[in-house]
Design a protein around this motif. Structure first.
Motif, mmCIF file in Angstrom:
data_model
loop_
_atom_site.group_PDB
_atom_site.id
_atom_site.type_symbol
_atom_site.label_atom_id
_atom_site.label_comp_id
_atom_site.label_asym_id
_atom_site.label_seq_id
_atom_site.Cartn_x
_atom_site.Cartn_y
_atom_site.Cartn_z
ATOM 1 N N ASN A 1 -97.884 -96.101 62.965
ATOM 2 C CA ASN A 1 -97.397 -97.450 63.264
ATOM 3 C C ASN A 1 -98.220 -98.132 64.353
ATOM 4 O OD1 ASN A 1 -96.528 -95.955 65.422
ATOM 5 N ND2 ASN A 1 -94.364 -96.539 65.275
ATOM 6 N N SER B 1 -101.413 -98.283 54.188
ATOM 7 C CA SER B 1 -100.044 -97.750 54.269
ATOM 8 C C SER B 1 -99.010 -98.852 54.052
ATOM 9 C CB SER B 1 -99.816 -97.068 55.616
ATOM 10 O OG SER B 1 -99.910 -97.999 56.673
ATOM 11 N N LYS B 2 -99.274 -100.046 54.611
ATOM 12 C CA LYS B 2 -98.332 -101.154 54.416
ATOM 13 C C LYS B 2 -98.328 -101.611 52.959
ATOM 14 C CE LYS B 2 -97.780 -103.311 58.932
ATOM 15 N NZ LYS B 2 -97.888 -104.578 59.695
ATOM 16 N N GLN B 3 -99.535 -101.695 52.381
ATOM 17 C CA GLN B 3 -99.616 -102.090 50.973
ATOM 18 C C GLN B 3 -98.875 -101.091 50.090
ATOM 19 O OE1 GLN B 3 -103.529 -103.373 49.505
ATOM 20 N NE2 GLN B 3 -104.224 -103.465 51.641
ATOM 21 N N ASP C 1 -100.957 -99.949 62.718
ATOM 22 C CA ASP C 1 -100.489 -101.111 61.961
ATOM 23 C C ASP C 1 -99.955 -102.231 62.850
ATOM 24 O OD1 ASP C 1 -101.162 -99.875 59.636
ATOM 25 O OD2 ASP C 1 -99.161 -99.065 59.242
ATOM 26 N N GLU D 1 -103.617 -106.433 55.060
ATOM 27 C CA GLU D 1 -102.667 -105.384 55.423
ATOM 28 C C GLU D 1 -103.317 -104.022 55.242
ATOM 29 O OE1 GLU D 1 -98.233 -107.086 54.467
ATOM 30 O OE2 GLU D 1 -99.346 -106.200 52.806
ATOM 31 N N LYS E 1 -96.334 -99.146 50.953
ATOM 32 C CA LYS E 1 -94.887 -99.289 51.141
ATOM 33 C C LYS E 1 -94.355 -100.504 50.386
ATOM 34 C CE LYS E 1 -94.595 -97.030 55.660
ATOM 35 N NZ LYS E 1 -94.347 -97.234 57.115
ATOM 36 N N ASN E 2 -95.127 -101.582 50.414
ATOM 37 C CA ASN E 2 -94.679 -102.810 49.745
ATOM 38 C C ASN E 2 -94.605 -102.656 48.234
ATOM 39 O OD1 ASN E 2 -94.493 -104.095 52.206
ATOM 40 N ND2 ASN E 2 -96.551 -104.998 52.084
#
Length: 456
Positions: free
Chosen positions: A413, A449-451, A416, A446, A453-454
């Motif tokens: 995190n 990892s964010k991509q 990010d 992004e 999760k989305n």
């Protein structure tokens, strides 16, 4: 930042994009690569041969003091005189004394990186003694006013056209002379010098403890003439060149040849155990062996790097190294370049001045892969980097940057916290870290990892 590091960065930036230099090195190393590949394939069990060679050198280094004393005792019994030199200055003083005592005016010298380490030629000439290189590659760089570019191939950076132009300039040989013509020309010049020389100087590929002898390996016959014709033979060798037994050469000589030049064995292999004996007609009347430490004992004390002393100077790691092939030999500003040079030079020439060489490495591990005596070179370069930090030899900006890197990468995190836009802005705040020839990649909006999760 040390002046040596600044010079390295400046020179490497310049030479890395010299297309002519790169083409010459690529061509010359490709010839070696092809030959060495054939040489290695002659072994049905190459890994076993390398493991045995590593064991021999490991034993030699682990018991270095004992084997050196055994060598000294045996070669003195054979009639040679041994001189122990703590550093380059002591070695030079000893040699200059020998030259003066023997009223030397001309000496011939075979290829030896240890003599390069102590700047032998310059110090011999300082007392009025002409010092002439007799290895063809060494002779080429000597008349060019240069140092060896590579530990096995001194003139690797020169094309045949470069050499023809050099000889035309220095000796008025025909323009665009062939390598065969120039080789014959040099042979004619040197033959006269061999018979006129007062002193012959060689290194030693190996020091043989149980026989009290030195082993020399070469392809031109110049080393044999260097110690045969003159009345005085001086050997300058690093203390790490020791091997326990004469029978070890049966493994070490062919392995050195296979990894250095791709040959089954080099053309001329000589064992010299002392000056000529009573009743013998050939050979020197006197023989001196200078055993050089020059910070090797300090390296010997290092738990993680001492095995670098196992090196047999085959040059395989240089030919395999992507950094060496890009920045070349002179950029290192050291006698020993490439991976092995990057490991040992900080110890020999000062850690605070030369620790940057250990960072001139992509940690690809190719040097370790090709080493015939299994020196874990890429690991040692990492140990050198660690020690540079421990010694306080790295700049504050680097240390703070590494702390920030550690903090950021400890948790996902934290990485990010900033999006791609902020990261791209930071990347353009200072000079491009990728250099002028490359552009910094653009961060996505992004992180992965964010991509991910989305999309769940």
């Amino acid at each position: 930042m040390s002046e040596e590091k600044k010079l390295f960065i400046k020179d490497s930036e310049k030479i890395a994009f010299d297309k002519r230099h790169r083409a010459t090195i690529k061509f010359n190393i490709s010839k070696y690569d092809a030959a060495v590949d054939r040489g290695r394939k002659r072994y049905s069990k190459l890994d076993l041969a390398r493991e045995r060679a590593a064991y021999i050198k490991r034993d030699a280094i682990h018991n270095l003091p004992d084997y050196l004393l055994q060598f000294e005792e045996n070669i003195q019994a054979n009639g040679a005189e041994v001189v122990w030199a703590e550093d380059a200055a002591e070695a030079i003083l000893a040699v200059q004394k020998i030259l003066k005592e023997n009223q030397a005016e001309l000496l011939v010298k075979s290829k030896s990186m240890t003599t390069e380490e102590v700047d032998f030629n310059e110090h011999a000439e300082a007392i009025g003694v002409e010092s002439l290189e007799t290895d063809l590659g060494e002779y080429i760089v000597q008349i060019a006013g240069e140092k060896p570019y590579h530990i096995v191939t001194p003139a690797m950076h020169k094309s045949k056209e470069d050499i023809a132009e050099l000889f035309h300039e220095k000796f008025d040989t025909p323009e665009k002379s062939t390598p065969e013509f120039l080789t014959s020309y040099v042979r004619g010049l040197l033959r006269k010098k061999f018979t006129q020389a007062d002193v012959g100087v060689t290194g030693a590929n190996f020091l043989i403890a149980d026989k009290g002898a030195i082993a020399l390996t070469e392809n031109e016959g110049n080393a044999m003439m260097t110690f045969s014709f003159p009345k005085v033979h001086i050997v300058i060798a690093g203390i790490e060149k020791i091997v326990p037994r004469m029978k070890d050469l049966g493994l070490m000589w062919p392995l050195l040849a296979a990894h250095g030049t791709g040959q089954q064995i080099t053309v001329y292999n000589s064992i010299v155990s002392g000056p000529k004996k009573e009743g013998e007609q050939d050979g020197p009347e006197k023989m001196y062996v200078v055993l050089l430490d020059n910070k090797r004992s300090e390296l010997y004390q290092k738990d993680d790097q001492f095995e670098a002393l196992k090196c047999i100077r085959c040059g395989a790691c240089l030919n395999a190294c992507p950094i060496y092939k890009n920045v070349g030999g002179y950029t290192y500003d050291a006698t020993y370049s490439g991976p092995i040079g990057s490991v040992i030079t900080p110890f020999y020439k000062g850690f605070s001045k030369y620790n940057h060489l250990s960072s001139a490495c992509s940690v690809c591990g190719k040097c370790t892969e090709v080493c015939p005596v299994r020196i874990p070179l890429h690991n040692m370069l990492l140990f050198n980097r660690r020690d540079a930090v421990k010694n306080g030899d790295t700049p504050l900006s680097w240390n703070l940057g590494m702390k920030a890197f550690e903090f950021a990468f400890m948790k996902r995190n934290r990485l990010d916290m900033m999006g791609g836009k902020a990261k791209n802005s930071m990347g353009t705040m200072k000079k491009n870290a990728m250099g002028e020839k490359k552009s910094l990649p653009v961060f996505a909006k992004e992180s992965f990892s964010k991509q991910w999760k989305n999309k769940q």
